[in-house]
Design an enzyme around this catalytic site. Structure first.
Site: not given
Ligand code: 5GP
Length: 186
Positions: A48, A104-105, A108, A157, A170
């Site tokens: 989402k 994507e938002d 990470d 975070f 959100r």
């Molecule tokens: P990745 O697979 O790249 O480790 O993680 C991606 C997902 O982790 C993002 O789509 C998001 O849902 C979550 N995520 C990673 N860092 C953050 C953050 O700082 N805040 C939030 N709310 N979600 C995060």
């Protein structure tokens, strides 16, 4: 004070303001419009978290396009990545032979997008590119090319503009660092 404004009290500080976001999203829309001239991409929103960025971004792209949605399991109520990626909702359309832009938002570790990218390539998409609002390069665990990124941020975070903690925040118009006291209560 509105209900949403009350949520600001849980932030350590604002990292990116809504004005900065609007400016970058407009620039990115123009760039994507140029890069995809003559094409008709499928623009995929990763639910989402990306939904707010996605709805703003597609309105800055001046091209014929289709939109679609995909949901991947992520953090739940924790602030640490499990590294486990699960497809929760799949696309409605076939991507074979299509140019796909994944929105994507935040990137990470890169595990989620790496999984999505290889899945879409496996389904025969002619191209797969990634557009993200936020990028935490210091946290990358896999080699992933991110073609379009609005802001590089430090390892903290963050919430707001679609990003949640335990499904909250959100609807904040800005992106901020969540105060650690909120999640160390867990
Ligand atoms: P990745 O697979 O790249 O480790 O993680 C991606 C997902 O982790 C993002 O789509 C998001 O849902 C979550 N995520 C990673 N860092 C953050 C953050 O700082 N805040 C939030 N709310 N979600 C995060």
């Amino acid at each position: 004070m509105s209900k949403a404004m009350g949520q600001y009290e849980d932030l350590e500080r604002i990292l990116v303001t809504k004005e900065e976001i609007a400016e970058k999203v407009q620039e990115l829309g123009e760039r994507i419009t140029r890069d995809y001239t003559g094409k008709q991409p499928i623009v995929v929103c990763i639910l989402k978290g990306a939904v707010v960025f996605f709805t703003d971004l597609i309105r800055e792209i001046d091209l014929p396009m289709q939109i679609d949605f995909m949901a991947i399991s992520s953090y739940g109520s924790s602030t640490k990545s499990t590294g486990v990626v699960k497809l929760v909702k799949d696309l409605d359309r076939d991507v074979s032979g299509r140019d796909v832009l994944v929105v994507e938002d935040i990137v990470d570790s890169g595990m989620t997008l790496s999984y999505i990218k290889s899945e879409l390539q496996h389904r025969g998409a002619s191209s797969v590119r990634i557009a993200t609002l936020l990028d935490k390069p210091a946290r990358r665990r896999v080699d992933l090319k991110v073609e379009y990124s609005c802001f590089e941020i430090p390892d903290a975070f963050v919430v707001g503009y679609g990003l949640d903690y335990d499904e909250k925040y959100r609807n904040l118009p800005d992106v901020g660092i969540l105060a650690p006291r909120i999640y160390t209560k867990e």
